[in-house]
Design an enzyme around this catalytic site. Sequence first.
Site, mmCIF file in Angstrom:
data_model
loop_
_atom_site.group_PDB
_atom_site.id
_atom_site.type_symbol
_atom_site.label_atom_id
_atom_site.label_comp_id
_atom_site.label_asym_id
_atom_site.label_seq_id
_atom_site.Cartn_x
_atom_site.Cartn_y
_atom_site.Cartn_z
ATOM 1 N N GLY A 57 28.575 101.666 23.192
ATOM 2 C CA GLY A 57 29.302 101.905 24.426
ATOM 3 C C GLY A 57 29.499 100.686 25.306
ATOM 4 C CG ASN A 117 35.319 98.619 25.065
ATOM 5 O OD1 ASN A 117 36.024 97.862 25.715
ATOM 6 N ND2 ASN A 117 35.125 98.469 23.783
ATOM 7 C CG HIS A 159 43.268 100.149 17.469
ATOM 8 N ND1 HIS A 159 42.533 100.873 16.551
ATOM 9 C CD2 HIS A 159 43.987 99.258 16.752
ATOM 10 C CE1 HIS A 159 42.819 100.433 15.340
ATOM 11 N NE2 HIS A 159 43.681 99.458 15.428
HETATM 12 C C1 GRF Z 1 34.328 97.954 18.822
HETATM 13 O O1 GRF Z 1 34.626 97.493 17.510
HETATM 14 C C2 GRF Z 1 35.584 97.990 19.614
HETATM 15 O O2 GRF Z 1 36.487 97.004 19.158
HETATM 16 C C3 GRF Z 1 36.150 99.354 19.343
HETATM 17 O O3 GRF Z 1 35.025 100.209 19.116
HETATM 18 C C4 GRF Z 1 33.894 99.398 18.701
HETATM 19 C C5 GRF Z 1 32.664 99.688 19.485
HETATM 20 O O4 GRF Z 1 32.971 99.554 20.836
HETATM 21 N N1 GRF Z 1 36.915 99.784 20.483
HETATM 22 P P1 GRF Z 1 31.848 99.874 21.973
HETATM 23 O O5 GRF Z 1 30.945 98.664 22.033
HETATM 24 O O6 GRF Z 1 31.078 101.100 21.518
HETATM 25 O O7 GRF Z 1 32.625 100.063 23.228
#
Ligand code: GRF
Length: 200
Positions: free
Chosen positions: A16, A18, A113
């Site tokens: 998580g 992001n 994405h």
């Molecule tokens: C990462 O590869 C990102 O590029 C994609 O999902 C994966 C994990 O993201 N959006 P996160 O660290 O769990 O947000």
Amino acid sequence: MSPAQKRVAILISGGGSNMLKLVESMGADHPARPVLVLANDPAASGLARAAALGVATASVDHRPFGRDRAAFEAALLEPLLAAEPDILCLAGFMRVLTPGFVQRFAGRMLNIHPSLLPKYPGLHTHQRALDAGDAEAGCTVHEVTAELDAGPLLGQARVPVLPGDTAETLGARVLAMEHRLYPAVLRRFAAGDRTPVLLG
Ligand code: GRF
């Protein structure tokens, strides 16, 4: 009287990173606030990270449902609808959603994405960019529609592909850009502005 903040639910599958950037970006002056972090894996480490920031969390393990996506989504909807979200943000959420689920949140569900869509929908995006000899790569935030990784573009950020890059080094460079792009898109989207955010 400032308009009430939009209620944002964030769906995750793993760490998580992001989601954390989105949650940290939603301060008092922001047109939105986080009301739920929801994972398809009870062991997703992002759940504890969200709780540490004071955000309500829930999880629905998709594995007991096997291939019955509709049954999994019906279970997912329970905590999700209880949070009464205005906006859904998929952030590292690795389950494909049925058209029925997508339709329910049409026009208010976003996804990030790790490629310059429409190039490289699906998985292994960085390796595919390297294999193609691309000079640049990046990430895209789009509205989620029934077609995978194909909805209206809300933001895009570009990074250079550097000599000697591996999928890991390129992925790290793109992820750092995701962490800038997604919060910028959410702020604009929550304020009712769908003008794409373009970075890099
Ligand atoms: C990462 O590869 C990102 O590029 C994609 O999902 C994966 C994990 O993201 N959006 P996160 O660290 O769990 O947000």
